[in-house]
Every structure is written in structure tokens, then in C-alpha cells.
Design a protein around this motif. Structure first.
Motif, PDB file in Angstrom:
ATOM      1  N   THR A  55      22.167  26.880 -27.826  1.00 54.50           N
ATOM      2  CA  THR A  55      22.452  27.926 -28.798  1.00 54.50           C
ATOM      3  C   THR A  55      23.884  27.739 -29.243  1.00 54.50           C
ATOM      4  O   THR A  55      24.808  27.757 -28.430  1.00 54.50           O
ATOM      5  CB  THR A  55      22.239  29.317 -28.195  1.00 54.50           C
ATOM      6  OG1 THR A  55      20.876  29.411 -27.801  1.00 54.50           O
ATOM      7  CG2 THR A  55      22.554  30.406 -29.197  1.00 54.50           C
ATOM      8  N   THR A  60      26.125  38.418 -36.284  1.00 52.84           N
ATOM      9  CA  THR A  60      25.630  39.738 -36.637  1.00 52.84           C
ATOM     10  C   THR A  60      25.823  39.935 -38.135  1.00 52.84           C
ATOM     11  O   THR A  60      26.899  39.674 -38.660  1.00 52.84           O
ATOM     12  CB  THR A  60      26.400  40.840 -35.881  1.00 52.84           C
ATOM     13  OG1 THR A  60      26.311  40.578 -34.492  1.00 52.84           O
ATOM     14  CG2 THR A  60      25.826  42.205 -36.173  1.00 52.84           C
ATOM     15  N   VAL A  64      21.914  43.239 -37.779  1.00 55.40           N
ATOM     16  CA  VAL A  64      20.922  42.339 -37.204  1.00 55.40           C
ATOM     17  C   VAL A  64      21.649  41.229 -36.455  1.00 55.40           C
ATOM     18  O   VAL A  64      22.556  40.609 -36.977  1.00 55.40           O
ATOM     19  CB  VAL A  64      20.030  41.719 -38.310  1.00 55.40           C
ATOM     20  CG1 VAL A  64      19.051  40.737 -37.714  1.00 55.40           C
ATOM     21  CG2 VAL A  64      19.314  42.807 -39.081  1.00 55.40           C
ATOM     22  N   GLY A  66      21.532  37.564 -34.718  1.00 55.37           N
ATOM     23  CA  GLY A  66      20.759  36.335 -34.776  1.00 55.37           C
ATOM     24  C   GLY A  66      21.509  35.211 -34.098  1.00 55.37           C
ATOM     25  O   GLY A  66      22.656  35.370 -33.684  1.00 55.37           O
ATOM     26  N   SER A  67      20.864  34.092 -33.945  1.00 55.82           N
ATOM     27  CA  SER A  67      21.513  32.933 -33.349  1.00 55.82           C
ATOM     28  C   SER A  67      20.950  31.668 -33.970  1.00 55.82           C
ATOM     29  O   SER A  67      19.868  31.669 -34.553  1.00 55.82           O
ATOM     30  CB  SER A  67      21.303  32.915 -31.839  1.00 55.82           C
ATOM     31  OG  SER A  67      19.939  32.698 -31.535  1.00 55.82           O
ATOM     32  N   GLU A  68      21.707  30.608 -33.840  1.00 54.16           N
ATOM     33  CA  GLU A  68      21.258  29.286 -34.280  1.00 54.16           C
ATOM     34  C   GLU A  68      21.145  28.407 -33.053  1.00 54.16           C
ATOM     35  O   GLU A  68      22.027  28.415 -32.192  1.00 54.16           O
ATOM     36  CB  GLU A  68      22.266  28.664 -35.249  1.00 54.16           C
ATOM     37  CG  GLU A  68      22.367  29.357 -36.567  1.00 54.16           C
ATOM     38  CD  GLU A  68      23.364  28.681 -37.489  1.00 54.16           C
ATOM     39  OE1 GLU A  68      24.283  27.994 -36.995  1.00 54.16           O
ATOM     40  OE2 GLU A  68      23.218  28.837 -38.699  1.00 54.16           O
TER      41      GLU A  68
END
Length: 114
Positions: A55, A60, A64, A66-68
Motif C-alpha cells: 500500500t 482522504t 472518504v 482510500g488507498s493505492e
């Protein structure tokens, strides 16, 4: 400068062999139309590479989170490739080439589980 980047490529290769896992990459191949049978032939190409998947960034936006998840490798991935590593499957969704002198040192592929 080329000698510097050659050394960088060697260092990346050693690091991936040491810290990466042996992954199997599957790529759909383009089919060919056979006018005699009316069938389209095609299939899959499978090859191996040392890959590190982690990761890379958590963000944010408008509440929301999220991650890559990024797969780092020295083999060029293509969009849609499937990477199998440590009993997990990842699909390549975006590819970034790191090539300071115009010749790739490594590839960073954003991947999605599944």
C-alpha cells in the motif's frame, strides 16, 4: 549519466530479487481471425517476475478514505495484466514508468485486488 542509471537499474534488480516475491503475471493476448473456421484465436501469455506489492498511499477526499496499492517490478506490466503473488491476485489498473534518462529503471503499477 548513463553509468549512474545503469547502476540504479542493477540496484533495483538486486532489491527486487531480495525483497520481492516471485510473481506470475498473466496477460491476455490478441487473437487472430481464422476465415476458414470463423473462429478467433487468442489466449494468455504467462511469465514470472520478482514483484513487491505494498500500500503506497492512503488519502482522504471529501470524507472518504482510500488507498493505492502499488506493484513495483522491472518487467513492464500492461493494463489488465493479472499478478498472482503469495496466494493473492491483483489486476493492473495504471502503469507509471520510472525512466530518468529515457530508459526504464523500474515500473510502478497501481493494482486492485481481484
Amino acid at each position: 549519466m548513463t553509468a549512474t542509471y545503469d547502476r540504479a537499474r542493477e540496484t533495483v534488480g538486486r532489491s527486487l530479487r531480495k525483497f520481492g516475491g516471485q510473481a506470475t503475471i498473466t496477460r491476455k493476448t490478441v487473437g487472430a481471425y481464422d476465415p476458414l473456421t470463423g473462429a478467433v484465436t487468442g489466449g494468455e501469455a504467462t511469465f514470472s517476475a520478482n514483484v513487491v506489492i505494498r500500500t503506497d498511499r492512503i488519502w482522504t477526499a471529501q470524507g472518504v478514505v482510500g488507498s493505492e496499492t502499488v506493484a513495483t517490478m522491472i518487467v513492464e506490466p500492461k493494463l489488465g495484466d493479472i499478478i498472482n503473488l503469495a496466494d493473492r491476485t491483483w489486476r493492473v489498473t495504471e502503469v507509471e514508468i520510472v525512466a530518468p534518462d529515457g530508459s526504464p529503471i523500474l515500473y510502478k503499477a497501481r493494482v486492485a485486488a481481484g
